[in-house]
Design a protein around this motif. Structure first.
Motif, mmCIF file in Angstrom:
data_model
loop_
_atom_site.group_PDB
_atom_site.id
_atom_site.type_symbol
_atom_site.label_atom_id
_atom_site.label_comp_id
_atom_site.label_asym_id
_atom_site.label_seq_id
_atom_site.Cartn_x
_atom_site.Cartn_y
_atom_site.Cartn_z
ATOM 1 N N ARG A 239 30.053 -21.299 -8.680
ATOM 2 C CA ARG A 239 29.802 -20.138 -7.822
ATOM 3 C C ARG A 239 30.275 -20.455 -6.414
ATOM 4 O O ARG A 239 30.607 -21.595 -6.112
ATOM 5 C CB ARG A 239 28.313 -19.773 -7.881
ATOM 6 N N PRO A 240 30.341 -19.452 -5.515
ATOM 7 C CA PRO A 240 30.894 -19.676 -4.174
ATOM 8 C C PRO A 240 30.332 -20.934 -3.498
ATOM 9 O O PRO A 240 29.121 -21.095 -3.351
ATOM 10 C CB PRO A 240 30.502 -18.398 -3.430
ATOM 11 N N SER A 241 31.243 -21.828 -3.129
ATOM 12 C CA SER A 241 30.910 -23.130 -2.564
ATOM 13 C C SER A 241 32.208 -23.780 -2.124
ATOM 14 O O SER A 241 33.291 -23.201 -2.250
ATOM 15 C CB SER A 241 30.216 -24.012 -3.612
ATOM 16 N N THR A 242 32.122 -25.004 -1.611
ATOM 17 C CA THR A 242 33.342 -25.726 -1.237
ATOM 18 C C THR A 242 34.234 -25.950 -2.445
ATOM 19 O O THR A 242 35.465 -25.805 -2.371
ATOM 20 C CB THR A 242 32.971 -27.078 -0.605
ATOM 21 N N LEU A 243 33.638 -26.308 -3.576
ATOM 22 C CA LEU A 243 34.424 -26.516 -4.793
ATOM 23 C C LEU A 243 35.088 -25.220 -5.237
ATOM 24 O O LEU A 243 36.257 -25.207 -5.655
ATOM 25 C CB LEU A 243 33.528 -27.066 -5.908
ATOM 26 N N PHE A 244 34.364 -24.100 -5.154
ATOM 27 C CA PHE A 244 34.931 -22.801 -5.522
ATOM 28 C C PHE A 244 36.159 -22.495 -4.659
ATOM 29 O O PHE A 244 37.201 -22.071 -5.158
ATOM 30 C CB PHE A 244 33.872 -21.711 -5.351
ATOM 31 N N SER A 245 36.052 -22.719 -3.348
ATOM 32 C CA SER A 245 37.188 -22.472 -2.443
ATOM 33 C C SER A 245 38.372 -23.350 -2.793
ATOM 34 O O SER A 245 39.527 -22.914 -2.733
ATOM 35 C CB SER A 245 36.761 -22.714 -0.995
ATOM 36 N N ALA A 246 38.103 -24.609 -3.185
ATOM 37 C CA ALA A 246 39.192 -25.507 -3.577
ATOM 38 C C ALA A 246 39.885 -25.008 -4.839
ATOM 39 O O ALA A 246 41.119 -25.081 -4.961
ATOM 40 C CB ALA A 246 38.652 -26.919 -3.789
ATOM 41 N N LEU A 247 39.118 -24.475 -5.782
ATOM 42 C CA LEU A 247 39.710 -23.942 -7.009
ATOM 43 C C LEU A 247 40.562 -22.715 -6.731
ATOM 44 O O LEU A 247 41.638 -22.539 -7.320
ATOM 45 C CB LEU A 247 38.608 -23.609 -8.016
ATOM 46 N N VAL A 248 40.101 -21.844 -5.831
ATOM 47 C CA VAL A 248 40.895 -20.684 -5.447
ATOM 48 C C VAL A 248 42.216 -21.145 -4.814
ATOM 49 O O VAL A 248 43.295 -20.620 -5.115
ATOM 50 C CB VAL A 248 40.111 -19.776 -4.479
ATOM 51 N N GLY A 249 42.134 -22.137 -3.922
ATOM 52 C CA GLY A 249 43.345 -22.665 -3.298
ATOM 53 C C GLY A 249 44.293 -23.265 -4.313
ATOM 54 O O GLY A 249 45.519 -23.104 -4.212
ATOM 55 N N LEU A 250 43.741 -23.968 -5.309
ATOM 56 C CA LEU A 250 44.573 -24.552 -6.357
ATOM 57 C C LEU A 250 45.321 -23.467 -7.124
ATOM 58 O O LEU A 250 46.522 -23.579 -7.378
ATOM 59 C CB LEU A 250 43.705 -25.372 -7.312
#
Length: 336
Positions: A239-250
């Protein structure tokens, strides 16, 4: 000079549109100096000699132009092969950096996970619950689903009726497939092409770093491992978090680096539908054997089509055929 629509093709390699305008002018004029660009209103938005110098420097760094050895202070275009390899290498480097960032973020998550925390942004799902959680997440999509697609698959059937229903309701799909996806028997005809016809935007990479689905901006579904774990038994819900943002960037880096799977638009009656598909599959990087199996033609027929296309384009190699196809609208430009 025919407009080669260079902006579309160079955008995928990260070349600034203003620099592409300058490159096109160099191809037309043969040689140019910064002060000439300034005197005629600049190139692609460059203001003054300083702006023109900046654009020229970027093209020199990309290996696409070089100083004119016969006229000091002037620049000429050079054969593009080395420059294009350099630009593609930089894009691949960005993709590798994004992959490393996601792996680091996940390792940090594993160090900090507290199983007793009910509101943690990451949830691990295993076994039979995976399919129901996938369906639940996809059913809540409202705008767009972004996906990195690669075997193995959670579902054994080929057709994706859920996606077709979503597309019919106006939900957008952007999917980056691995070459292994296209090589799967009946997957191109039974899954990918019907989805593309219904409105899916589809691209391909030689491989994708992780199996991933991003539902709107609310949840990401990702396999715990990239290559060798039993991904059919374990799913990570982020869910929305630092990891989520990294996955979107990937995903976005993969999307920019990938090529459209198939030619689109009207390329004229001189190109048969099977030739359009073959050109798209060649551009996607599939092997001859995979293309023959996907198109359900013999190797002899495959090479007959290839020779016919090369003869029509007046070229002798596949690379030259790809360049000609891109310049003459046989292959799609970079979608918006």
């Amino acid at each position: 000079m025919r407009d080669l629509d260079l902006k579309h093709h160079f955008a995928a390699l990260g070349v600034d549109p203003a620099a592409v305008d300058l490159y096109r002018r160099l191809l037309e004029d043969g040689s140019v100096a910064p002060e000439q660009l300034s005197a005629h209103g600049g190139a692609g938005g460059a203001e003054g000699v300083e702006g023109a110098d900046a654009l020229i420097s970027s093209l020199v760094a990309s290996g696409l132009i070089a100083p004119d050895g016969n006229a000091a202070g002037r620049y000429v275009p050079v054969p593009p092969e080395a420059g294009l390899r350099l630009l593609a290498g930089r894009r691949e480097g960005q993709l590798n950096e994004a992959t490393v960032a996601v792996q680091r973020a996940y390792r940090e998550f594993r160090r900090q996970t507290r199983p007793a925390s009910a509101d943690h942004p990451v949830e691990v799902v295993t076994g039979p619950a995976i399919l129901s959680r996938l369906k639940q997440a996809e059913d809540h999509a409202e705008r767009e689903i972004r996906r990195l697609d690669s075997p193995p698959y959670y579902r054994t059937r080929t057709a994706n009726n859920t996606e077709l229903d979503h597309l019919a309701r106006g939900i957008g799909y952007r999917v980056v497939y691995s070459q292994a996806s296209l090589a799967r028997e009946n997957y191109l005809d039974g899954n990918i092409l019907p989805s593309v016809k219904a409105g899916e935007q589809a691209r391909v990479l030689p491989s994708v770093p992780v199996k991933l689905s991003i539902i709107d901006d609310t949840v990401a579904l990702v396999s715990l491992s990239i290559s060798d774990a039993d991904v059919n038994r374990t799913l990570l819900i982020v869910r929305p978090s630092t990891l989520f943002s990294a996955l979107v960037g990937l995903f976005e880096v993969c999307w920019k680096s990938a090529l459209p799977i198939l030619p689109s638009g009207d390329v004229g009656s001189s190109i048969e539908p099977v030739e359009q598909r073959m050109l798209g599959l060649l551009a996607s990087g599939l092997s001859d054997e995979d293309i023959v199996r996907t198109l359900r033609i013999s190797r002899r027929t495959f090479f007959r089509y290839l020779e016919k296309l090369q003869a029509r384009a007046g070229v002798s190699t596949r690379f030259q055929l790809g360049v000609y196809a891109a310049r003459h609208g046989w292959l799609p430009g970079e979608p918006a």
